[in-house]
Design a protein around this motif. Sequence first.
Motif, PDB file in Angstrom:
ATOM      1  N   LEU A 134       0.824  -1.213   0.000  1.00  0.00           N
ATOM      2  CA  LEU A 134       0.000   0.000   0.000  1.00  0.00           C
ATOM      3  C   LEU A 134       0.855   1.258   0.000  1.00  0.00           C
ATOM      4  CD1 LEU A 134      -2.826  -1.061   2.510  1.00  0.00           C
ATOM      5  CD2 LEU A 134      -3.019  -0.803   0.023  1.00  0.00           C
ATOM      6  N   ILE A 135       1.917   1.266   0.801  1.00  0.00           N
ATOM      7  CA  ILE A 135       2.734   2.474   0.901  1.00  0.00           C
ATOM      8  C   ILE A 135       3.532   2.718  -0.380  1.00  0.00           C
ATOM      9  CG2 ILE A 135       4.846   1.534   1.939  1.00  0.00           C
ATOM     10  CD1 ILE A 135       3.056   4.787   2.967  1.00  0.00           C
ATOM     11  N   THR A 136       3.896   1.658  -1.113  1.00  0.00           N
ATOM     12  CA  THR A 136       4.632   1.867  -2.355  1.00  0.00           C
ATOM     13  C   THR A 136       3.754   2.523  -3.415  1.00  0.00           C
ATOM     14  OG1 THR A 136       4.112  -0.361  -3.146  1.00  0.00           O
ATOM     15  CG2 THR A 136       6.196  -0.064  -1.998  1.00  0.00           C
ATOM     16  N   LYS A 137       2.436   2.446  -3.258  1.00  0.00           N
ATOM     17  CA  LYS A 137       1.516   3.082  -4.209  1.00  0.00           C
ATOM     18  C   LYS A 137       1.617   4.605  -4.141  1.00  0.00           C
ATOM     19  CE  LYS A 137      -0.036  -0.879  -5.561  1.00  0.00           C
ATOM     20  NZ  LYS A 137       0.479  -1.437  -6.803  1.00  0.00           N
ATOM     21  N   ALA A 138       2.395   5.090  -3.156  1.00  0.00           N
ATOM     22  CA  ALA A 138       2.575   6.537  -3.019  1.00  0.00           C
ATOM     23  C   ALA A 138       3.180   7.161  -4.272  1.00  0.00           C
ATOM     24  CB  ALA A 138       3.470   6.828  -1.817  1.00  0.00           C
ATOM     25  N   GLY A 139       3.905   6.391  -5.057  1.00  0.00           N
ATOM     26  CA  GLY A 139       4.492   6.981  -6.257  1.00  0.00           C
ATOM     27  C   GLY A 139       5.112   5.959  -7.183  1.00  0.00           C
ATOM     28  N   CYS A 140       4.989   4.679  -6.849  1.00  0.00           N
ATOM     29  CA  CYS A 140       5.618   3.643  -7.665  1.00  0.00           C
ATOM     30  C   CYS A 140       4.597   2.586  -8.064  1.00  0.00           C
ATOM     31  CB  CYS A 140       6.753   2.976  -6.880  1.00  0.00           C
ATOM     32  SG  CYS A 140       8.064   4.125  -6.412  1.00  0.00           S
ATOM     33  N   LYS A 141       4.816   2.003  -9.229  1.00  0.00           N
ATOM     34  CA  LYS A 141       3.902   0.967  -9.713  1.00  0.00           C
ATOM     35  C   LYS A 141       4.103  -0.350  -8.985  1.00  0.00           C
ATOM     36  CE  LYS A 141       3.555   2.948 -14.344  1.00  0.00           C
ATOM     37  NZ  LYS A 141       3.945   2.799 -15.758  1.00  0.00           N
ATOM     38  N   LYS A 142       5.328  -0.620  -8.556  1.00  0.00           N
ATOM     39  CA  LYS A 142       5.603  -1.892  -7.895  1.00  0.00           C
ATOM     40  C   LYS A 142       6.761  -1.730  -6.923  1.00  0.00           C
ATOM     41  CE  LYS A 142       8.148  -3.313 -12.007  1.00  0.00           C
ATOM     42  NZ  LYS A 142       8.396  -4.360 -12.982  1.00  0.00           N
ATOM     43  N   VAL A 143       6.954  -2.750  -6.101  1.00  0.00           N
ATOM     44  CA  VAL A 143       7.971  -2.695  -5.059  1.00  0.00           C
ATOM     45  C   VAL A 143       9.376  -2.535  -5.639  1.00  0.00           C
ATOM     46  CG1 VAL A 143       9.050  -4.035  -3.202  1.00  0.00           C
ATOM     47  CG2 VAL A 143       6.578  -3.956  -3.392  1.00  0.00           C
ATOM     48  N   ILE A 144       9.644  -3.166  -6.783  1.00  0.00           N
ATOM     49  CA  ILE A 144      10.972  -3.045  -7.406  1.00  0.00           C
ATOM     50  C   ILE A 144      11.264  -1.585  -7.764  1.00  0.00           C
ATOM     51  CG2 ILE A 144      12.339  -3.660  -9.435  1.00  0.00           C
ATOM     52  CD1 ILE A 144      12.223  -5.908  -7.439  1.00  0.00           C
ATOM     53  N   ASP A 145      10.267  -0.883  -8.336  1.00  0.00           N
ATOM     54  CA  ASP A 145      10.447   0.540  -8.652  1.00  0.00           C
ATOM     55  C   ASP A 145      10.722   1.339  -7.379  1.00  0.00           C
ATOM     56  OD1 ASP A 145       9.926  -0.022 -11.292  1.00  0.00           O
ATOM     57  OD2 ASP A 145       7.805   0.496 -11.175  1.00  0.00           O
ATOM     58  N   PHE A 146       9.986   1.002  -6.323  1.00  0.00           N
ATOM     59  CA  PHE A 146      10.142   1.660  -5.029  1.00  0.00           C
ATOM     60  C   PHE A 146      11.569   1.447  -4.510  1.00  0.00           C
ATOM     61  CE2 PHE A 146       9.244   1.514  -0.306  1.00  0.00           C
ATOM     62  CZ  PHE A 146       8.923   2.854  -0.159  1.00  0.00           C
ATOM     63  N   THR A 147      12.053   0.212  -4.622  1.00  0.00           N
ATOM     64  CA  THR A 147      13.401  -0.130  -4.160  1.00  0.00           C
ATOM     65  C   THR A 147      14.459   0.648  -4.936  1.00  0.00           C
ATOM     66  OG1 THR A 147      12.642  -2.347  -3.584  1.00  0.00           O
ATOM     67  CG2 THR A 147      15.009  -2.037  -3.802  1.00  0.00           C
ATOM     68  N   GLU A 148      14.293   0.727  -6.257  1.00  0.00           N
ATOM     69  CA  GLU A 148      15.250   1.468  -7.083  1.00  0.00           C
ATOM     70  C   GLU A 148      15.286   2.936  -6.680  1.00  0.00           C
ATOM     71  OE1 GLU A 148      14.492   0.783 -11.220  1.00  0.00           O
ATOM     72  OE2 GLU A 148      14.671  -1.378 -11.000  1.00  0.00           O
ATOM     73  N   SER A 149      14.095   3.502  -6.381  1.00  0.00           N
ATOM     74  CA  SER A 149      14.035   4.902  -5.952  1.00  0.00           C
ATOM     75  C   SER A 149      14.772   5.096  -4.635  1.00  0.00           C
ATOM     76  CB  SER A 149      12.574   5.337  -5.781  1.00  0.00           C
ATOM     77  OG  SER A 149      11.882   5.257  -7.001  1.00  0.00           O
ATOM     78  N   ILE A 150      14.603   4.140  -3.723  1.00  0.00           N
ATOM     79  CA  ILE A 150      15.262   4.241  -2.419  1.00  0.00           C
ATOM     80  C   ILE A 150      16.778   4.149  -2.571  1.00  0.00           C
ATOM     81  CG2 ILE A 150      15.612   3.070  -0.195  1.00  0.00           C
ATOM     82  CD1 ILE A 150      12.647   2.141  -0.450  1.00  0.00           C
ATOM     83  N   MET A 151      17.226   3.172  -3.337  1.00  0.00           N
ATOM     84  CA  MET A 151      18.658   2.926  -3.439  1.00  0.00           C
ATOM     85  C   MET A 151      19.342   3.836  -4.462  1.00  0.00           C
ATOM     86  SD  MET A 151      18.820  -1.193  -2.849  1.00  0.00           S
ATOM     87  CE  MET A 151      20.341  -1.180  -1.905  1.00  0.00           C
ATOM     88  N   GLN A 152      18.544   4.575  -5.238  1.00  0.00           N
ATOM     89  CA  GLN A 152      19.057   5.546  -6.205  1.00  0.00           C
ATOM     90  C   GLN A 152      20.118   4.928  -7.115  1.00  0.00           C
ATOM     91  OE1 GLN A 152      20.337   8.726  -3.614  1.00  0.00           O
ATOM     92  NE2 GLN A 152      18.326   9.634  -3.587  1.00  0.00           N
ATOM     93  N   LEU A 153      19.770   3.791  -7.693  1.00  0.00           N
ATOM     94  CA  LEU A 153      20.702   3.105  -8.581  1.00  0.00           C
ATOM     95  C   LEU A 153      20.511   3.592 -10.002  1.00  0.00           C
ATOM     96  CD1 LEU A 153      20.310  -0.487  -7.154  1.00  0.00           C
ATOM     97  CD2 LEU A 153      22.280   0.995  -6.868  1.00  0.00           C
ATOM     98  N   GLY A 154      21.618   3.734 -10.712  1.00  0.00           N
ATOM     99  CA  GLY A 154      21.552   4.133 -12.109  1.00  0.00           C
ATOM    100  C   GLY A 154      21.232   2.962 -13.023  1.00  0.00           C
ATOM    101  N   ILE A 155      21.107   1.781 -12.442  1.00  0.00           N
ATOM    102  CA  ILE A 155      20.780   0.598 -13.229  1.00  0.00           C
ATOM    103  C   ILE A 155      19.539  -0.048 -12.643  1.00  0.00           C
ATOM    104  CG2 ILE A 155      23.159   0.101 -13.884  1.00  0.00           C
ATOM    105  CD1 ILE A 155      22.985  -2.062 -11.613  1.00  0.00           C
ATOM    106  N   ALA A 156      18.865  -0.857 -13.434  1.00  0.00           N
ATOM    107  CA  ALA A 156      17.663  -1.530 -12.952  1.00  0.00           C
ATOM    108  C   ALA A 156      18.054  -2.726 -12.095  1.00  0.00           C
ATOM    109  CB  ALA A 156      16.821  -1.994 -14.136  1.00  0.00           C
ATOM    110  N   ILE A 157      17.355  -2.895 -10.977  1.00  0.00           N
ATOM    111  CA  ILE A 157      17.531  -4.096 -10.181  1.00  0.00           C
ATOM    112  C   ILE A 157      16.974  -5.253 -10.997  1.00  0.00           C
ATOM    113  CG2 ILE A 157      16.668  -5.272  -8.112  1.00  0.00           C
ATOM    114  CD1 ILE A 157      16.996  -2.574  -6.679  1.00  0.00           C
ATOM    115  N   VAL A 158      17.660  -6.371 -10.984  1.00  0.00           N
ATOM    116  CA  VAL A 158      17.311  -7.507 -11.844  1.00  0.00           C
ATOM    117  C   VAL A 158      15.836  -7.856 -11.706  1.00  0.00           C
ATOM    118  CG1 VAL A 158      17.853  -9.909 -12.382  1.00  0.00           C
ATOM    119  CG2 VAL A 158      19.648  -8.369 -11.580  1.00  0.00           C
TER     120      VAL A 158
END
Length: 203
Positions: A134-158
Amino acid sequence: MKRKMISLLLVLAMMIGICPSAFAASAAEEPKMVDIELTITDNYGVVVSVPEDKAEEYRQRLESDPEFRQLEIDTALSFTSPSRYTRPEGHIECQKYMYEKDIKAVVDAYSGGGVYNKWKEACGYVISTLDIFLITKAGCKKVIDFTESIMQLGIAIVSSYEEAWWTESHRQICNGEISAVCYLIIQSTVEYPKAWRVFERVP
């Protein structure tokens, strides 16, 4: 002075003409990579990047030789726990940590200051898997997108890496069951795999 300027302009013109073609040539030589998941456990996961033309051979060897698979896993883990394993040649390209403060920063950035604390208070400070979704719906389509935003990676998490693992990791961090998740990319010096990616829950 005029001759020097003309010489300089000629050199620049040559560089402009040569560089793109040189870059294109080096880019063309770079093999296409395939990500192969070696393992996923409660504590960590390991993914390797293998040249596409070697991928099938590598997969078959993993399936037919459990000792080889374990050796590959141990090789990747040696970069997280060098005291437990003999560290191979290679260097860490990227090392990122995801803490609760990072989750809070992204939630508040998407939803407004103080939202994370209000959300946690509303949950009674005990976070469930559903709460994370529910909280990831704040701005991300899925948890993986949320994780990438948190970790600020320039590459996609697998993408093949189980999303459920990340959801559970977020829940454990928010509940104080673990302190963080560490994400490592290790560049290999051998022919293949070319890189290891390690995801590890930090106590």
